[in-house]
Design an enzyme around this catalytic site. Structure first.
Site, PDB file in Angstrom:
ATOM      1  N   GLY A 132      34.331  34.149  40.385  1.00 29.25           N
ATOM      2  CA  GLY A 132      33.616  34.980  41.171  1.00 29.25           C
ATOM      3  C   GLY A 132      34.122  35.513  42.544  1.00 29.25           C
ATOM      4  CB  SER A 134      36.291  41.140  42.869  1.00 32.45           C
ATOM      5  OG  SER A 134      37.731  40.947  42.423  1.00 32.45           O
ATOM      6  CD  GLU A 251      44.716  34.232  39.525  1.00 33.95           C
ATOM      7  OE1 GLU A 251      44.806  34.651  40.567  1.00 33.95           O
ATOM      8  OE2 GLU A 251      44.372  34.880  38.658  1.00 33.95           O
ATOM      9  CG  ASN A 376      52.119  46.650  39.813  1.00 33.49           C
ATOM     10  OD1 ASN A 376      51.506  45.565  39.337  1.00 33.49           O
ATOM     11  ND2 ASN A 376      52.674  47.571  39.226  1.00 33.49           N
TER      12      ASN A 376
HETATM   13  C1  LIG Z   1      40.055  43.577  33.587  1.00 38.73           C
HETATM   14  C2  LIG Z   1      39.805  43.395  35.000  1.00 38.73           C
HETATM   15  C3  LIG Z   1      39.247  42.055  35.330  1.00 38.73           C
HETATM   16  C4  LIG Z   1      38.985  41.307  36.451  1.00 38.73           C
HETATM   17  N1  LIG Z   1      38.436  40.109  36.367  1.00 38.73           N
HETATM   18  C5  LIG Z   1      38.007  39.597  37.562  1.00 38.73           C
HETATM   19  C6  LIG Z   1      37.306  38.226  37.794  1.00 38.73           C
HETATM   20  O1  LIG Z   1      37.157  37.585  36.672  1.00 38.73           O
HETATM   21  N2  LIG Z   1      36.914  37.972  38.931  1.00 38.73           N
HETATM   22  C7  LIG Z   1      37.201  38.486  40.113  1.00 38.73           C
HETATM   23  O2  LIG Z   1      36.835  38.035  41.088  1.00 38.73           O
HETATM   24  N3  LIG Z   1      37.797  39.759  40.096  1.00 38.73           N
HETATM   25  C8  LIG Z   1      38.062  40.364  39.014  1.00 38.73           C
HETATM   26  N4  LIG Z   1      38.790  41.385  38.645  1.00 38.73           N
HETATM   27  C9  LIG Z   1      38.967  42.295  40.140  1.00 38.73           C
HETATM   28  C10 LIG Z   1      40.187  42.425  40.352  1.00 38.73           C
HETATM   29  O3  LIG Z   1      40.756  41.454  41.307  1.00 38.73           O
HETATM   30  C11 LIG Z   1      40.117  43.650  41.506  1.00 38.73           C
HETATM   31  O4  LIG Z   1      39.868  45.024  41.134  1.00 38.73           O
HETATM   32  C12 LIG Z   1      41.369  43.825  42.216  1.00 38.73           C
HETATM   33  O5  LIG Z   1      41.468  42.537  43.138  1.00 38.73           O
HETATM   34  C13 LIG Z   1      41.556  45.008  43.092  1.00 38.73           C
HETATM   35  O6  LIG Z   1      40.181  45.302  43.924  1.00 38.73           O
HETATM   36  P1  LIG Z   1      39.388  46.686  43.880  1.00 38.73           P
HETATM   37  O7  LIG Z   1      39.290  47.075  42.325  1.00 38.73           O
HETATM   38  O8  LIG Z   1      38.589  46.810  44.768  1.00 38.73           O
HETATM   39  O9  LIG Z   1      40.707  47.770  44.263  1.00 38.73           O
HETATM   40  P2  LIG Z   1      41.042  48.341  45.754  1.00 38.73           P
HETATM   41  O10 LIG Z   1      41.352  47.163  46.349  1.00 38.73           O
HETATM   42  O11 LIG Z   1      39.956  49.212  46.282  1.00 38.73           O
HETATM   43  O12 LIG Z   1      42.277  49.174  45.366  1.00 38.73           O
HETATM   44  C14 LIG Z   1      42.239  50.539  45.172  1.00 38.73           C
HETATM   45  C15 LIG Z   1      43.664  50.897  45.380  1.00 38.73           C
HETATM   46  O13 LIG Z   1      44.052  50.700  46.622  1.00 38.73           O
HETATM   47  C16 LIG Z   1      45.290  49.982  46.678  1.00 38.73           C
HETATM   48  N5  LIG Z   1      45.361  49.147  47.906  1.00 38.73           N
HETATM   49  C17 LIG Z   1      44.441  48.448  48.444  1.00 38.73           C
HETATM   50  N6  LIG Z   1      44.872  47.594  49.423  1.00 38.73           N
HETATM   51  C18 LIG Z   1      46.084  48.076  49.628  1.00 38.73           C
HETATM   52  C19 LIG Z   1      47.143  47.755  50.727  1.00 38.73           C
HETATM   53  N7  LIG Z   1      46.699  46.910  51.434  1.00 38.73           N
HETATM   54  N8  LIG Z   1      48.032  48.487  50.548  1.00 38.73           N
HETATM   55  C20 LIG Z   1      48.612  49.169  49.734  1.00 38.73           C
HETATM   56  N9  LIG Z   1      47.691  49.489  48.621  1.00 38.73           N
HETATM   57  C21 LIG Z   1      46.432  48.860  48.648  1.00 38.73           C
HETATM   58  C22 LIG Z   1      45.492  49.044  45.529  1.00 38.73           C
HETATM   59  O14 LIG Z   1      46.533  48.861  44.919  1.00 38.73           O
HETATM   60  C23 LIG Z   1      44.694  50.129  44.369  1.00 38.73           C
HETATM   61  O15 LIG Z   1      45.840  50.805  44.069  1.00 38.73           O
HETATM   62  C24 LIG Z   1      39.103  42.277  37.659  1.00 38.73           C
HETATM   63  C25 LIG Z   1      39.532  43.517  37.464  1.00 38.73           C
HETATM   64  C26 LIG Z   1      39.729  43.865  36.214  1.00 38.73           C
HETATM   65  C27 LIG Z   1      40.198  45.384  36.238  1.00 38.73           C
END
Ligand SMILES: Cc1cc2nc3c(=O)[nH]c(=O)nc-3n(C[C@H](O)[C@H](O)[C@H](O)COP(=O)(O)OP(=O)(O)OC[C@H]3O[C@@H](n4cnc5c(N)ncnc54)[C@H](O)[C@@H]3O)c2cc1C
Lengths: 396, 385
Positions: A132, A134, A251, A376
């Site tokens: 938990g 995100s 991880e 990435n």
């Molecule tokens: C299949 C799947 C399983 C998951 N499982 C879990 C889980 O079990 N537990 C959990 O806690 N989370 C989980 N996650 C969440 C995951 O860790 C987040 O989706 C991830 O950290 C990205 O956050 P966001 O989705 O809010 O995207 P955002 O942070 O909003 O990113 C959107 C875009 O902005 C870019 N961006 C953001 N910040 C920057 C920066 N500083 N510089 C350049 N570009 C940037 C990103 O690269 C991306 O392209 C899961 C996600 C997926 C897809």
């Protein structure tokens, strides 16, 4: 530099291969090559039973120290274990979050009480965990979590309020490790706590989120006065970030080797399709297959280097820093190839309303590999800043 | 399994690095590349006498250091970083490898001793006018003539072919095709009738020559190994050379990364170092990813090469490991070089900055011994056919 395995290690290889051959049969036969990326929703109950079968043979948590129920295997033998596990086509692990993340964190940072209470269930394959971290407002910027934890003196418990999102396998899990704000006035990575929370309680609601594949593997998790025992905070209030960051190190540890070994099975499947349908004669497809083949080999060499090259102080060497970006990008390309080798036929789904073939699920699922666990872009920031000493991102 | 350098290997690497940083400066490279021979003879003699690098993997019984391929690639990596202009690659990676695998004990004793001494440099002529690393690329021909042999035709892209004292020539039996009929000959360059011509190259830091044979007579003693059956051995030599070249490419990629990152930290635009722009950081991160993956590929291949030369279970992986390393490093080096020019802006386009030297070396090395597409197809043949 030396790459060969000792005779003792080779004997170990026979042992695990023999066990898998003898046990991955009967009711478990159908689990072969299932439950991997894009296929996590398949046979969850049978796969939990398989976890327990593994536990019977003492094949869970093989890298953990013996005193906590593991086998304390050397790096070499862990490599062999994962190689043979994948070679046998044994299914994707349901317990990987507990074994790979929660457990090692508890071993490193947890109290004696927490070790006694939680580790045996992970080793036995009876208790599943989810992560938990995100939240709607805290993705890449994980330190921005808003979920609050307040200590209720009367009850002697922590009370959690807030929302998590994208929580993989929350609907199957018994426990969740949660980062939440213990100091409501705090900002960013200060004032966080790391909690071990029981899922089955009135204060927690799990709502599945339908994914790009039409299936649900991750969830929203709502905390409305959810309770957590006073003894179930890892470290002190305020230590949450330190513990969470320690966990990110795991991880990237040996457990990811298992994943790579499974990648080989996926590539083999793509090769098989290409040979069957004639795509293997297409010069462009040949180049793409060979490129993925060689980059997968390099992934393996790179992790062998990473595992041999532990500075011992928890710091990441350069080959470890690139690891996530490398495999995620590789896997995404494999997924693309998986449908491209099928040409137009690859666009026809298995059945209505939206049942996908394994390769189609893979193709869609891999889009997430470059997002979760640090996107990435975030990986590139980390590499540039920590690996190359380039300036940090400007603050807003 | 222990996939890191031993302390001794680390020392060899470090010594090579500090030595080359001192002697193979930008100024030295530019002087060498402008010369006809392409290297500084005094420096080469210093390397042979003081460092003994030419003898690195020659067995002790022939006067060498008897070290392994991991040590060799550790040095090639540094030579790549510093663009060393010297007949090391030609003599050691092409010449010595060929002699080790194909020559009789007598021939080894003669040539390897001279190489160890520093009095002989060597190279290998393995392709015709259009280049390539396949058996078909060999167009020079041989036929028996009395006790000896007669050569005709051309060999091209002979590295250090103008300066080498010994040229090992691959030729095919007249009328043969494919992998049949290939023989290897030791051709001393003082023999009359050998025409050598410099091939001016885009990459000036590595000199090439073409050879023409015109009823060129050779004694029976000049044959290496069995007549007409040399392809498998030559193929192995080319794999070993590819691994060494891949190490050089990886070293070059590393140097480009380091120098480019350093430049971006110093160069200020919009009141901030350009290294603080994310598009620059991300390019640098990708460069580092390529370098590290290249390094893993090269070190692994070096371990395989060791076993291919000295025996061991990994020997069978030689051609695969060589193709993996050469394919990946070829692309990595050229991409890093291209990005480096871009990240330098205008100065990256000048003759004065060194980036172009690496950019040109990258492309030259990419096409030597088969480019990435060639090696991928070679792997595809094994996986798919
Ligand atoms: C299949 C799947 C399983 C998951 N499982 C879990 C889980 O079990 N537990 C959990 O806690 N989370 C989980 N996650 C969440 C995951 O860790 C987040 O989706 C991830 O950290 C990205 O956050 P966001 O989705 O809010 O995207 P955002 O942070 O909003 O990113 C959107 C875009 O902005 C870019 N961006 C953001 N910040 C920057 C920066 N500083 N510089 C350049 N570009 C940037 C990103 O690269 C991306 O392209 C899961 C996600 C997926 C897809």
């Amino acid at each position: 530099m030396k790459l060969s395995f000792s005779p003792e290690d080779e004997k170990f290889r026979e042992e695990i291969a023999g066990w898998l051959k003898a046990n991955l049969t009967g009711e478990f036969e159908k689990l072969k090559f299932r439950g991997g990326p894009g296929d996590e929703h398949t046979y969850p109950d049978e796969r939990v039973k398989w976890e327990q079968k593994l536990a019977e043979g003492k094949w869970t948590c093989v890298g953990w120290p013996k005193e906590y129920g593991g086998r304390g295997l050397s790096i070499e033998q862990q490599v062999i274990f994962f190689e043979e596990y994948a070679r046998a086509g044994a299914p994707g692990r349901m317990g990987h979050i507990g074994e790979g993340l929660a457990g090692p964190t508890i071993i490193a940072f947890g109290s004696e009480h927490q070790k006694q209470k939680y580790l045996p269930g992970i080793v036995a394959g009876t208790e599943l965990w989810c992560q938990g971290y995100s939240e709607p407002g805290a993705g890449s910027d994980l330190a921005n979590v808003k979920t609050k934890a307040r200590f209720d003196e009367a009850k002697g418990k922590w009370i959690l309020n807030g929302q998590k999102v994208w929580t993989s396998l929350a609907h199957e899990s018994h426990y969740c490790f949660v980062i939440a704000r213990t100091d409501p006035e705090s900002k960013a990575h200060k004032g966080l706590g790391f909690f071990l929370v029981k899922m089955d309680q009135p204060g927690i609601t799990v709502r599945p989120i339908e994914q790009i594949t039409g299936t649900s593997e991750f969830n929203e998790v709502f905390f409305d006065d959810a309770e957590c025992d006073a003894e179930d905070i890892v470290g002190e209030p305020g230590d949450g970030w330190k513990v969470a960051m320690g966990l990110l190190g795991y991880e990237r540890g040996v457990s990811t080797l298992g994943q790579q070994m499974a990648f080989q099975n996926e590539l083999d499947e793509v090769v098989k399709v290409a040979k069957e349908n004639g795509a293997a004669k297409d010069p462009v497809i040949r180049q793409r297959i060979a490129d993925l083949y060689l980059r997968l080999k390099i992934m393996r060499y790179n992790s062998m280097r990473m595992l041999s090259d532990d500075a011992g102080d928890g710091s990441l060497q350069k080959e470890a820093l690139i690891y996530k970006l490398y495999w995620a990008t590789w896997h995404r390309e494999l997924g693309e190839l998986a449908v491209d080798v099928q040409g137009e036929m690859g666009q026809v789904i298995a059945a209505e309303p939206y049942e996908l073939t394994r390769l189609q699920s893979l193709y869609l699922f891999v889009r997430s590999d470059t997002i979760y666990g640090g996107t990435n872009q975030v990986q590139r920031n980390i590499i540039a800043e920590r690996g190359l000493g380039m300036p940090k991102e400007p603050k807003w | 399994m222990d996939f890191v350098f031993t302390e001794e290997q680390q020392m060899i690497r470090d010594t090579a690095e500090s030595f080359l940083a001192e002697v193979s400066t930008s100024e030295a490279v530019r002087k060498a590349m402008a010369s006809d021979t392409g290297f500084d003879e005094a420096l080469w003699q210093q390397i042979c006498a003081e460092m003994y690098w030419q003898a690195i993997h020659i067995p002790e019984e022939f006067g060498g250091m008897g070290l392994g391929y991991v040590e060799l690639v550790a040095m090639m990596e540094q030579m790549g970083r510093y663009l060393l202009c010297a007949p090391f690659y030609s003599t050691v990676c092409l010449g010595v490898n060929t002699l080790l695998l194909a020559a009789s004990d007598e021939q080894k004793a003669e040539y390897l001793a001279a190489i160890c001494e520093g009095s002989l440099t060597a190279t290998l002529a393995y392709c015709g006018a259009r280049g390539g690393r396949t058996a078909d690329a060999i167009t020079a021909t041989w036929r028996e003539d009395g006790d000896g042999f007669v050569l005709n035709g051309d060999s091209s892209f002979v590295v250090d072919g103008m300066t080498a004292g010994l040229i090992l020539v691959a030729a095919r039996g007249e009328g043969s095709s494919g992998e049949e009929g290939i023989s290897l000959f030791a051709v001393p360059v003082d023999s009359s009738g050998l025409e050598r011509k410099a091939q001016p190259m885009l990459d000036q830091t590595r000199k090439m020559a073409s050879l023409s044979f015109n009823n060129f007579k050779l004694s029976a003693a000049s044959l290496l190994g069995e007549s007409g059956k040399a392809w498998p051995v030559l193929d192995k030599v080319l794999d070993l050379a590819s691994i060494a070249l891949a190490a050089e490419q990886m070293g070059g990629s590393q140097q480009l990364l380091d120098s480019t990152v350093e430049y971006t930290k110093e160069r200020v635009q919009f009141n901030r170092p350009i290294a603080s722009f994310q598009s620059i950081k991300h390019k640098a991160a990708d460069m580092m990813l390529r370098v590290e993956a290249a390094r893993s590929a090269v070190y692994y291949a070096a371990c395989v090469a060791d076993e291919a030369l000295q025996g061991g279970g990994l020997a069978d992986e030689l051609s695969e490991a060589a193709s993996i390393a050469k394919a990946y490093c070829s692309d990595a080096y050229f991409k890093n070089a291209g990005e480096s020019i871009q990240m330098h802006g205008g100065v990256g386009f000048t003759w004065e900055y060194d980036v172009h030297l690496y950019f040109k070396r990258a492309k030259g090395s990419e096409h030597m011994l088969g480019n990435a597409a060639f090696h991928r197809e070679r792997l595809a043949g094994v996986i798919l056919d």
